[in-house]
Design an enzyme around this catalytic site. Sequence first.
Site, PDB file in Angstrom:
ATOM      1  N   ASN A 135       0.866  -1.178   0.000  1.00 27.71           N
ATOM      2  CA  ASN A 135       0.000   0.000   0.000  1.00 27.71           C
ATOM      3  C   ASN A 135       0.899   1.222   0.000  1.00 27.71           C
ATOM      4  OD1 ASN A 135      -1.940   1.905   0.346  1.00 27.71           O
ATOM      5  ND2 ASN A 135      -2.625   1.208   2.356  1.00 27.71           N
ATOM      6  N   LYS A 138     -12.183   4.544   0.197  1.00 29.99           N
ATOM      7  CA  LYS A 138     -12.574   5.203   1.438  1.00 29.99           C
ATOM      8  C   LYS A 138     -11.396   5.914   2.100  1.00 29.99           C
ATOM      9  CE  LYS A 138     -15.414   6.128   4.795  1.00 29.99           C
ATOM     10  NZ  LYS A 138     -16.340   7.238   4.505  1.00 29.99           N
TER      11      LYS A 138
HETATM   12  O1  M6R Z   1     -10.756   9.965   5.958  1.00 29.65           O
HETATM   13  P1  M6R Z   1     -10.793  11.403   5.577  1.00 29.65           P
HETATM   14  O2  M6R Z   1     -11.921  12.133   6.201  1.00 29.65           O
HETATM   15  O3  M6R Z   1      -9.477  12.108   5.798  1.00 29.65           O
HETATM   16  O4  M6R Z   1     -11.043  11.384   4.012  1.00 29.65           O
HETATM   17  C1  M6R Z   1     -10.961  12.548   3.243  1.00 29.65           C
HETATM   18  C2  M6R Z   1     -11.578  12.355   1.881  1.00 29.65           C
HETATM   19  O5  M6R Z   1     -10.916  11.364   1.172  1.00 29.65           O
HETATM   20  C3  M6R Z   1     -13.059  11.984   1.975  1.00 29.65           C
HETATM   21  O6  M6R Z   1     -13.780  12.932   2.691  1.00 29.65           O
HETATM   22  C4  M6R Z   1     -13.684  11.848   0.574  1.00 29.65           C
HETATM   23  O7  M6R Z   1     -13.725  13.099  -0.039  1.00 29.65           O
HETATM   24  C5  M6R Z   1     -15.067  11.196   0.698  1.00 29.65           C
HETATM   25  N1  M6R Z   1     -15.186  10.128  -0.238  1.00 29.65           N
HETATM   26  C6  M6R Z   1     -16.177  12.109   0.433  1.00 29.65           C
HETATM   27  O8  M6R Z   1     -17.419  11.519   0.609  1.00 29.65           O
END
Ligand code: M6R
Length: 592
Positions: A97, A587
Site C-alpha cells: 500500500n 474510502k
Molecule cells: O478519511 P478522511 O476524512 O481524511 O477522508 C478525506 C476524503 O478522502 C473523503 O472525505 C472523501 O472526499 C469522501 N469520499 C467524500 O465523501
Amino acid sequence: MCGIIGYWNKELEAFPILLESLKKLEYRGYDSFGFATSFENKLLTERQVGKVSSAKCPILPGKIGIGHTRWATHGKVTEKNTHPHRDCSGKIAVVHNGIIENFQELKNSLLNKNHNFLSETDTEVISHLIEEKLEQGMNLKDAVIEIGSLLKGRNSFVVLNSETKEIIAFRKGSPLIVGITKENGTSEVFIASDIQAFLDKTKKVMYLDDNQIVIIKENPEFYNVKTKDKIEKRLIKIALDTKDAEKGDYSHYMLKEIMEQKETLAKAINQNDKDLMHVSQEINNARGVFFVGCGTAARVCHTAEYIFSKIADKHVNFIPASEFENYKHFLLPETLVIAVSQSGETADVLEALEIAKQRGSKIISIINTQSSSIDKISDYTFLIKAGPEKAVASTKATTSQIVVLILLAYACAGKLKEGERFLIDVAGKVNDMLNPRYEEHIKKLAEIIYQRENIFIIGRGINYPMALESAIKIMEVSYIHAQGFAGGELKHGPIALIEKATPVIVLVANDDVRQEIISNAIEVKSRGAYVIGVSPENNPIFDYWIKTPDVNGEASSIINLVAVQLLAYYLGILRGHDVDYPRSLAKSVTVK
Ligand code: M6R
C-alpha cells in the site's frame, strides 16, 4: 487505499479466513484482489479483477498467507497488475500500500540484473529487491529492513516467503495492525490495514508504527528499522463492536450511515468539557489557526471559517491539505494546525501535519479513528465517536465533525454550555427529520431529476461550503455532474450553464443571508432552472420544497446537508450504481 491482510496459524486452513477478512477491507479499494499462500513450501496465488465480495475463488491450501484488495495507482486494472507480486524465483510474494516514488530507478537497476518483471506496478520492485538480498545470503528480516528503507514515499508492505514460511510486514505511512487470538490452544495471528479485517476473531491488537517491522508468528516480534533493535509492544484490547460495521437491515452502508445521524450527533456533542476549554484557550492564544483536511473533510474545514467568525468572532484559516506546503512559511511554534479526518489516515493530511511538526506548531485533530496515524501525530485529539463509516461517501462523520467545530467555537466564546444546549436541540431535530415520510419525499425528488446531466447547488455563508460538499456527495454516488457555488458568484459566469429545467438546489437558512440566496434563486428561475429549495419555509420560487427544521445560525449546515445526503443516495440508486463503492474511489486515501 488498498487493503492488506496477512494470516498465520498452525492448524487451520488460511484461505477462508483470508477471504472473509479481505471482504471487510473492500472499502479501501476494489479494482482487483489477490491471495498467496504457502503450501508444502510452494507459493500458490490467485488473482482476479473486480470485487472480492462478489468473486468466486478456487480455494488455495496452506496455513499461512497474504491478501490484497487494490486501488490502482501504477498500472491499469488488470490481473497481471493485481497483488500479490512475485519475484523471479517464485517463492516471494508481496502486497503493498503506497507509492514507491523512486520505483523507476530501482526497476531499471533490477532490469539491468536481468530480473523479469510481469507487471507495470511499482510494487513488483519490492519482490525482486528481496530476492536479490536473499540470494546474497541475507535473512528475510534484514532484507525487509534494508529494502523498506530504500523505498521513497509512504509505503507499507507484507512479504511472504513460501519456502521458509515467514511473513514479515514493514510500515511507513499507511497503517498496519497486528491482531492475536489464542483460544483452545490454537494461536492465530493477523496483520491488516484495518482492525475491521479481523474484529470478529479478536479484539487484541498491537500497533505497528512507522519505520518498524513485525515478524508474524505465534509471538510476533517487532523491530525498529533504523536501530534494528527489538521493540516490546503492549497487547491492547480494543472496544469496537463488529455489529457497528455491519449493514443490518439496510440495503446499503450509505443509507445506514445517513440514518445513524439520528444518534451520532448526540455522541459527538458528548465531549469532555475540560478538553474543549483547554483547546479553546489554545485556539484563542494561537498565532494563526489553520484547518486542514481533504475532500469532504476539507469542506468541513471550510465551514470552520464561518463557524469561528460568527460564534467566536475569531479568524481561522482553511487550507486543503494537498496545498498546505505552500503556506508553511506562516507556521510558527505558536501556530495551531487542526486536522479534520474520518479515517485519520489520509496521506495529504499526514504530510501537512508532518510539515507542521517540523515547524514546531501544535497539532489538534478531529477524527473518527482512534490510534490512527493522525491521532498519533497529534498533540490533542477529539474523537467524533460516529462509529465505523464504511460507505465511501462520508455522511455521518461529516456532520459529527461540524458538531465538534461548533462546540469548540462556543468554548472559544466562553459559552460552551449554551453551545451544548443548542446542539442537543439540533440533534433532536435531525432525529425527527430522518423519518420514512421525509425519506419518501426526497426519493420523489430524485425520481424527477435523476436523468439530468447537470445539477447545481448554491448557498451563502456557511451554506456555501455545504453547497460544495453537496456537489461532492451527488457526484461521487450518482456520477451526475454537480457543482456548488456561492450564491453571489453565480452571475459571474456559471449562470451561463443554466438552461430550461436544469436542477438548482438552493440551500436556505433563517440567517442574515436568507434574502440574498432567495434573490439568487429568482435569478436562476428566470433562466428556466428547476429550483429545489432546501429550506425551513416554502417560497413561491421553489419548484420542489424540501422542508428543513428551523435551526439558528451555523447548524443549518448540518440540517441542509443531511437532506442532500439522502437525495444523493437516491440519485445513485435510481441510476443503478453501487453507492457504497463508487467507481474509481476508495474510502481511505493513503497515497498523495
Ligand atoms: O478519511 P478522511 O476524512 O481524511 O477522508 C478525506 C476524503 O478522502 C473523503 O472525505 C472523501 O472526499 C469522501 N469520499 C467524500 O465523501
